[in-house]
Design a protein around this motif. Structure first.
Motif, short mmCIF file in Angstrom:
data_model
loop_
_atom_site.label_atom_id
_atom_site.label_comp_id
_atom_site.label_asym_id
_atom_site.label_seq_id
_atom_site.Cartn_x
_atom_site.Cartn_y
_atom_site.Cartn_z
N GLY A 130 21.00 -25.56 -9.27
CA GLY A 130 21.80 -26.54 -8.56
C GLY A 130 23.22 -26.46 -9.07
N LYS A 131 24.08 -27.32 -8.60
CA LYS A 131 25.46 -27.32 -9.03
C LYS A 131 25.54 -27.69 -10.50
CE LYS A 131 28.08 -30.54 -7.47
NZ LYS A 131 28.81 -31.38 -6.53
N GLU A 132 26.10 -26.80 -11.32
CA GLU A 132 26.13 -27.03 -12.75
C GLU A 132 27.57 -27.07 -13.24
OE1 GLU A 132 24.25 -25.09 -16.82
OE2 GLU A 132 23.48 -24.58 -14.85
N MET B 23 19.96 -29.14 -13.81
CA MET B 23 19.75 -27.99 -14.68
C MET B 23 18.28 -27.76 -15.00
SD MET B 23 23.02 -28.41 -17.23
CE MET B 23 22.77 -30.17 -17.43
N ALA B 24 17.40 -28.32 -14.20
CA ALA B 24 15.96 -28.15 -14.44
C ALA B 24 15.55 -26.69 -14.23
CB ALA B 24 15.17 -29.05 -13.50
N VAL B 25 14.57 -26.26 -14.99
CA VAL B 25 14.10 -24.88 -14.94
C VAL B 25 12.57 -24.86 -14.86
CG1 VAL B 25 14.11 -22.64 -16.11
CG2 VAL B 25 16.07 -24.16 -16.35
N ASN B 26 12.04 -24.08 -13.93
CA ASN B 26 10.59 -23.92 -13.82
C ASN B 26 10.00 -23.46 -15.15
OD1 ASN B 26 10.21 -24.69 -11.19
ND2 ASN B 26 10.22 -22.62 -10.36
N LEU C 64 19.93 -28.99 -25.46
CA LEU C 64 20.73 -30.16 -25.84
C LEU C 64 21.43 -29.94 -27.17
CD1 LEU C 64 18.31 -33.06 -24.82
CD2 LEU C 64 20.34 -32.29 -23.61
N GLU C 65 20.81 -29.20 -28.05
CA GLU C 65 21.36 -28.98 -29.39
C GLU C 65 22.39 -27.88 -29.43
OE1 GLU C 65 17.60 -30.30 -32.24
OE2 GLU C 65 17.74 -28.22 -31.52
N THR C 66 22.33 -26.92 -28.48
CA THR C 66 23.17 -25.72 -28.61
C THR C 66 24.13 -25.44 -27.45
OG1 THR C 66 21.47 -24.28 -27.61
CG2 THR C 66 21.38 -24.63 -30.01
N THR D 147 25.60 -28.09 -21.16
CA THR D 147 24.58 -29.11 -20.93
C THR D 147 25.08 -30.48 -21.39
OG1 THR D 147 22.80 -27.49 -21.22
CG2 THR D 147 22.21 -29.82 -21.43
N ALA D 148 25.66 -30.51 -22.59
CA ALA D 148 26.20 -31.76 -23.12
C ALA D 148 27.33 -32.29 -22.24
CB ALA D 148 26.68 -31.56 -24.55
#
Length: 277
Positions: free
Chosen positions: A42-44, A106-109, A120-122, A126-127
């Motif tokens: 999706g749009k990221e 940002m979901a991934v199969n 989330l940590e790296t 995403t953050a």
């Protein structure tokens, strides 16, 4: 004569180049469908500079959604392509009259809790997408549960053997994934302490295959344990879905008998919208 041969040669070369471009584009598109990556979900948001300020809009005026997690958040199984995220955006706009924007999905199969925690940590991107939102939608844990159940079953995905799963052993297998989910929720709050977070609880796609109903007890225990973490933060909500699929589970599942179909996703979205009002 030479000019004619040169002209036909040029035309032939141009046709070859056009064919190669088409074939490359087709192969790329097929690979994108069969092997999705986070960048195609999706749009990221682009990875930001550290100096770029992020202004989160007032939810009383506008909803900005960032969605994270696994194939349920991606919308796999929905013949209409909306998934629960699309339905939530649509229904929130209609019921509140506010502008609703999906900043990023940002979901991934196939994602498990450890993978999302690592993102989330790296990953700065995403953050950044999380900080842009005032509403975060999240599904994670279903693949952890499935992998643990399959491990007990020798890797065989046989619905007739669901009743043979040892719930006590399954609880032990899920201890680490549950801790991952708690860390994920904590990190979301740290990254964006002003955003509302909706965790979509797990449901049991094997309800009708499991005569003992022991798998449902394990799933309910998972949801209850995650709820303890969610309940400690006034901006977090766990939306239960297990009851939405029981009794008539096959009515709301896709052909793979695991993911929701369009009607199933819409039921999830209705409950999320109700929880936000």
């Amino acid at each position: 004569m030479k000019r004619s041969r040169w002209l036909w040669g040029f035309i032939g070369l141009a046709s070859l180049i056009a064919t190669l471009v088409f074939v490359f584009g087709f192969v790329y598109a097929v690979n994108d469908i069969l092997n999705p990556s986070a960048a195609t979900m999706g749009k990221e948001a682009a990875e930001p500079s550290e100096s770029v300020p992020v202004t989160v809009p007032d939810p009383e005026k506008e909803y900005r959604i960032t969605a994270l997690g696994d194939s349920l958040t991606k919308g796999t199984g929905d013949e209409g392509g909306k998934g629960y995220v699309g339905y939530v955006a649509e229904k929130l706009g209609k019921t509140t009259g506010r502008k609703v924007t999906v900043v990023s999905n940002m979901a991934v199969n196939g994602y498990v809790s450890e993978q999302l925690l690592s993102d989330l940590e790296t990953k700065k991107g995403t953050a950044y997408a999380i900080r842009q939102a005032n509403l975060i939608l999240l599904t994670i844990g279903g693949n952890d549960l499935s992998q643990a159940a399959l491990a007990q079953n020798g890797g065989r995905n046989n619905l007739s053997e669901v009743s043979g799963i040892d719930p006590e052993k399954l609880e032990k297998q899920l201890k680490a994934p549950k801790e991952n989910v708690k860390k994920i929720l904590s990190l979301l709050s740290e990254i964006n302490p002003e955003a509302k977070v909706v965790y979509v609880g797990l449901y049991n796609p094997y309800y009708e295959a499991d005569e003992s109903r022991r798998s449902s007890v394990v799933i309910q225990k998972w949801n209850g344990d995650v709820y303890e973490t969610v309940n400690a933060n006034p901006l977090m909500t766990l939306v239960p879905t297990q009851d939405l699929f029981e009794k008539k589970v096959t009515h709301y599942l896709a052909a793979d008998q695991f993911h929701p179909n369009g009607a199933g996703y819409e039921r999830i979205a209705d409950r999320i919208v109700q929880a936000l009002q």
